[in-house]
Design a protein around this motif. Sequence first.
Motif, mmCIF file in Angstrom:
data_model
loop_
_atom_site.group_PDB
_atom_site.id
_atom_site.type_symbol
_atom_site.label_atom_id
_atom_site.label_comp_id
_atom_site.label_asym_id
_atom_site.label_seq_id
_atom_site.Cartn_x
_atom_site.Cartn_y
_atom_site.Cartn_z
ATOM 1 N N GLY A 165 -6.508 6.973 9.254
ATOM 2 C CA GLY A 165 -7.851 6.389 8.363
ATOM 3 C C GLY A 165 -7.570 4.964 7.260
ATOM 4 N N ALA B 148 -5.929 2.151 9.877
ATOM 5 C CA ALA B 148 -6.998 1.501 10.440
ATOM 6 C C ALA B 148 -7.223 0.626 9.573
ATOM 7 C CB ALA B 148 -8.249 3.022 10.886
ATOM 8 N N HIS B 149 -7.293 1.115 8.773
ATOM 9 C CA HIS B 149 -7.945 -0.275 7.625
ATOM 10 C C HIS B 149 -7.068 -1.324 6.599
ATOM 11 C CE1 HIS B 149 -11.450 2.823 8.235
ATOM 12 N NE2 HIS B 149 -12.077 2.059 7.534
ATOM 13 N N GLU B 150 -6.255 -1.103 6.340
ATOM 14 C CA GLU B 150 -4.636 -1.704 5.591
ATOM 15 C C GLU B 150 -3.598 -1.567 6.466
ATOM 16 O OE1 GLU B 150 -4.814 -0.724 1.441
ATOM 17 O OE2 GLU B 150 -5.609 1.067 1.904
ATOM 18 N N THR C 81 1.132 -0.798 0.183
ATOM 19 C CA THR C 81 0.276 -0.266 -0.095
ATOM 20 C C THR C 81 0.719 1.291 0.468
ATOM 21 O OG1 THR C 81 -1.920 -1.162 0.977
ATOM 22 C CG2 THR C 81 -1.334 1.603 1.764
#
Length: 257
Positions: free
Chosen positions: A76, A79-81, A8
């Motif tokens: 943000g 927190a998801h990946e 990412t």
Amino acid sequence: MFSLVNKTALITGGASGIGLAISQTFAKAGATVHILELNIDQAQQVANDLTAQGGKVFAHAVDVSKQANVDEVINGIGAHEPVHILVNNAGIAHIGTAETTSEADFERIFNVNIKGVYNCVHAVIPHLKANGGGVILNMASIAATVGLPDRFAYSMSKGAVVSMTLSIAKDYLKHNIRCNCISPARVHTPFVDGFLARTYPGQEAEMFAKLAATQPIGRMAKPEEVGALALYLCSDEAGFITGCDYPIDGGFVRLNN
């Protein structure tokens, strides 16, 4: 080689110029790309286009000079990946000497080009540490190390980027975080075309040729050439490289004499 599959990447200013080329290159290499961009409409269009081509690209409205905004967006995402790569590309230019640069312009350059890098690094490092390491790549400039006319504040800001790069690389070696920077010379982006149209109306072709001729190699860089270097430096193949400034300058620094 140079695959970013399962990585990412956050790219500031990733919707235009060099940043766009990096976003395109990283998406093609398999990364999940998050574009952090002041112009959210432009960023969303880029995200839509690259997603339609098979990429995984998302757009976020971010003013890198605002720490609260940067923290909210990066935290943000994190927190998801897991976050693996940050490319600090967002920046603004300025023309002027120490005499002709106003306090307002000096502060504007500082807030975006220097504080913006700090804000993003400050927010992303805890995520990289939590994930066992990662890569930070900063966009500097040959203006950091070569005296250029009428680039006082801009040169100041890019010199700070190089210094921050070295400091980050040293401080986070033990956390498996690599940090490097790229220093381009002139790159043919829409910014150059706009500058010529505003400053030399009717003489664009002539002035473009003059600017290109200042590079010993005889032309400006293409954004995708900078994108390719960014891909290498953020890939696992560059795992032994940290604390380095990479000129991509057509010979400008060493051969321009």
